[in-house]
Design an enzyme around this catalytic site. Structure first.
Site, PDB file in Angstrom:
ATOM      1  N   ASP A 140      38.466 101.433   2.370  1.00  0.00           N
ATOM      2  CA  ASP A 140      38.695 101.942   3.715  1.00  0.00           C
ATOM      3  C   ASP A 140      37.375 101.904   4.454  1.00  0.00           C
ATOM      4  OD1 ASP A 140      41.320 102.469   3.103  1.00  0.00           O
ATOM      5  OD2 ASP A 140      41.200 104.623   3.376  1.00  0.00           O
ATOM      6  N   TYR A 150      40.098 100.662   9.031  1.00  0.00           N
ATOM      7  CA  TYR A 150      40.613  99.465   8.363  1.00  0.00           C
ATOM      8  C   TYR A 150      40.865  99.819   6.906  1.00  0.00           C
ATOM      9  CZ  TYR A 150      37.366  97.531  11.892  1.00  0.00           C
ATOM     10  OH  TYR A 150      36.647  97.255  13.021  1.00  0.00           O
ATOM     11  N   HIS A 155      36.830  87.694  13.560  1.00  0.00           N
ATOM     12  CA  HIS A 155      36.382  87.577  12.179  1.00  0.00           C
ATOM     13  C   HIS A 155      37.544  87.220  11.256  1.00  0.00           C
ATOM     14  CE1 HIS A 155      33.419  90.905  13.537  1.00  0.00           C
ATOM     15  NE2 HIS A 155      32.976  89.716  13.892  1.00  0.00           N
TER      16      HIS A 155
END
Length: 186
Positions: A51, A134, A65
């Site tokens: 995470d 994320y 990206h």
């Protein structure tokens, strides 16, 4: 939590059901059973091993990206503020190769975006600060980093605000045409 399929195969939107009262709100931000059931892969949720969180100021663009090799799956949400999140399909065998999806992620609707392996990803902060979380399924290996310039004319991404802050790495990213050539497609 509801899960909605997008027009790009494998790319799904998770929609939590927040509960509001006089104290504020409570929402479940992830449910492994619902996620695994939707993907049809028991234990898929357990594949997330890292995470991460970023904080960006308004107008900042991070992206575009991606990862070479086996790629990288991500579950993305905005925990504070709002961002315009953009993904581009770079799976060579995909019928939606080169297609992009743009979605607002914010701390009001709590929508999450699940991005399977094989996509470029980027976002722009829309609020004074924006925290993006994320959940990632692979350790980061810098040797596998891919990048395409956020303002590449072939991608023609419509960012909602004038860019304010862009890293040197993102400013010097390659072009869409270079990435397509690198992937051996044209």
């Amino acid at each position: 939590m509801q899960i909605r399929q997008t027009e790009i195969e494998g790319l799904v939107v998770l929609v939590p059901q927040p509960h509001f009262d006089e104290r504020g709100l409570f929402t479940r931000t992830f449910d492994a059973e619902i996620f695994d059931d939707h993907l049809g892969t028991p234990g898929a949720s357990a594949s997330f091993i890292q995470d991460s969180q970023s904080r960006s100021v308004q107008g900042t663009i991070r992206g575009m990206h991606g990862r070479s090799g086996g790629g990288e799956a991500k579950l993305i949400r905005c925990a504070n503020g709002a961002v315009q999140d953009v993904v581009v399909d770079i799976r060579p065998e995909s019928p939606t190769f080169g297609h992009q999806l743009s979605i607002t992620l914010d701390d009001t609707e709590f929508v999450h975006l699940f991005v399977p392996r094989g996509f470029l990803h980027g976002f722009q902060a829309l609020t004074p600060t924006a925290d993006v979380c994320y959940r990632i399924d692979r350790p980061h290996d810098p040797s596998e980093d891919l990048g395409v310039a956020f303002d590449d004319p072939d991608l023609n991404i419509s960012w909602p605000l004038a860019p304010t802050v862009i890293s040197q790495r993102d400013r010097s990213a390659g072009s869409w045409r270079e990435l397509v050539s690198q992937l051996g497609l044209r």
